[in-house]
Motif scaffolding. Structure first.
Motif, PDB file in Angstrom:
ATOM      1  N   ALA A  50      -6.546  -2.582   8.145  1.00 23.33           N
ATOM      2  CA  ALA A  50      -5.729  -1.720   7.659  1.00 23.33           C
ATOM      3  C   ALA A  50      -5.511  -1.628   6.195  1.00 23.33           C
ATOM      4  CB  ALA A  50      -5.192  -0.702   8.757  1.00 23.33           C
ATOM      5  N   PHE A  61       0.724  -1.552  -0.080  1.00 27.73           N
ATOM      6  CA  PHE A  61      -0.591   0.169   0.151  1.00 27.73           C
ATOM      7  C   PHE A  61       0.489   1.103  -0.006  1.00 27.73           C
ATOM      8  CE2 PHE A  61       0.576  -2.073   3.617  1.00 27.73           C
ATOM      9  CZ  PHE A  61       0.959  -0.905   4.777  1.00 27.73           C
ATOM     10  N   TRP A  78      -0.251   6.270   3.501  1.00 32.45           N
ATOM     11  CA  TRP A  78      -0.848   5.675   3.794  1.00 32.45           C
ATOM     12  C   TRP A  78      -0.824   5.807   4.911  1.00 32.45           C
ATOM     13  CZ3 TRP A  78      -5.134   3.473  -0.582  1.00 32.45           C
ATOM     14  CH2 TRP A  78      -5.255   4.545  -1.053  1.00 32.45           C
ATOM     15  N   CYS A  96      -6.965   1.153  -2.928  1.00 36.61           N
ATOM     16  CA  CYS A  96      -5.270   1.221  -3.886  1.00 36.61           C
ATOM     17  C   CYS A  96      -5.010   0.650  -4.850  1.00 36.61           C
ATOM     18  CB  CYS A  96      -4.122   1.314  -2.792  1.00 36.61           C
ATOM     19  SG  CYS A  96      -2.891   2.133  -4.068  1.00 36.61           S
ATOM     20  N   THR A 131      -1.941   6.246   9.145  1.00 38.91           N
ATOM     21  CA  THR A 131      -2.776   5.650  10.245  1.00 38.91           C
ATOM     22  C   THR A 131      -2.138   5.493  11.395  1.00 38.91           C
ATOM     23  OG1 THR A 131      -3.091   4.592   7.559  1.00 38.91           O
ATOM     24  CG2 THR A 131      -3.550   2.820   9.810  1.00 38.91           C
ATOM     25  N   TYR A 133      -5.936  -1.201   2.587  1.00 42.89           N
ATOM     26  CA  TYR A 133      -5.459   0.004   1.512  1.00 42.89           C
ATOM     27  C   TYR A 133      -5.308  -1.229   0.411  1.00 42.89           C
ATOM     28  CZ  TYR A 133      -4.897   3.023   5.713  1.00 42.89           C
ATOM     29  OH  TYR A 133      -5.663   4.268   6.651  1.00 42.89           O
ATOM     30  N   SER A 134      -4.736  -2.127   0.842  1.00 45.51           N
ATOM     31  CA  SER A 134      -4.450  -2.894  -0.587  1.00 45.51           C
ATOM     32  C   SER A 134      -5.375  -2.792  -2.005  1.00 45.51           C
ATOM     33  CB  SER A 134      -3.839  -3.995   0.095  1.00 45.51           C
ATOM     34  OG  SER A 134      -5.111  -5.518   0.263  1.00 45.51           O
ATOM     35  N   GLY A 173      -2.202  -1.330  -4.864  1.00 50.65           N
ATOM     36  CA  GLY A 173      -1.996  -2.441  -4.024  1.00 50.65           C
ATOM     37  C   GLY A 173      -2.175  -3.824  -4.344  1.00 50.65           C
TER      38      GLY A 173
END
Length: 80
Positions: A45, A24, A28, A53, A32, A49-50, A56
């Protein structure tokens, strides 16, 4: 965009170990909140995110700890 990755040690339903890895954007991750005592973001998280994005990724890699290495060698010898 610079990417960061987080690796989490897991065990599957057969008792084999593996690492679940997520990549990610590092901006970001910097923004976090971190898990107490670990200084890293949570797996939830990282997973989110992966997915969010476009760059990701998620992947699994095998574990090479002593226990896993012995189990793999034993299984290899049992099949030969």
């Amino acid at each position: 965009m610079y990417m960061e990755w987080a690796r989490f040690h897991k065990t599957d339903e057969n008792g084999r170990h593996y690492f679940q890895t997520y990549s990610f954007p590092n901006t970001w991750a910097a923004a976090t909140p971190k898990e107490p005592g670990t200084r890293r973001i949570s797996e939830a998280a990282a997973f989110a995110y992966s997915i969010i994005c476009a760059a990701g990724w998620q992947w699994q890699t095998p574990c090479h700890c002593v226990e896993c290495t012995i189990a793999a060698k034993s299984a290899q010898h049992a099949t030969t």
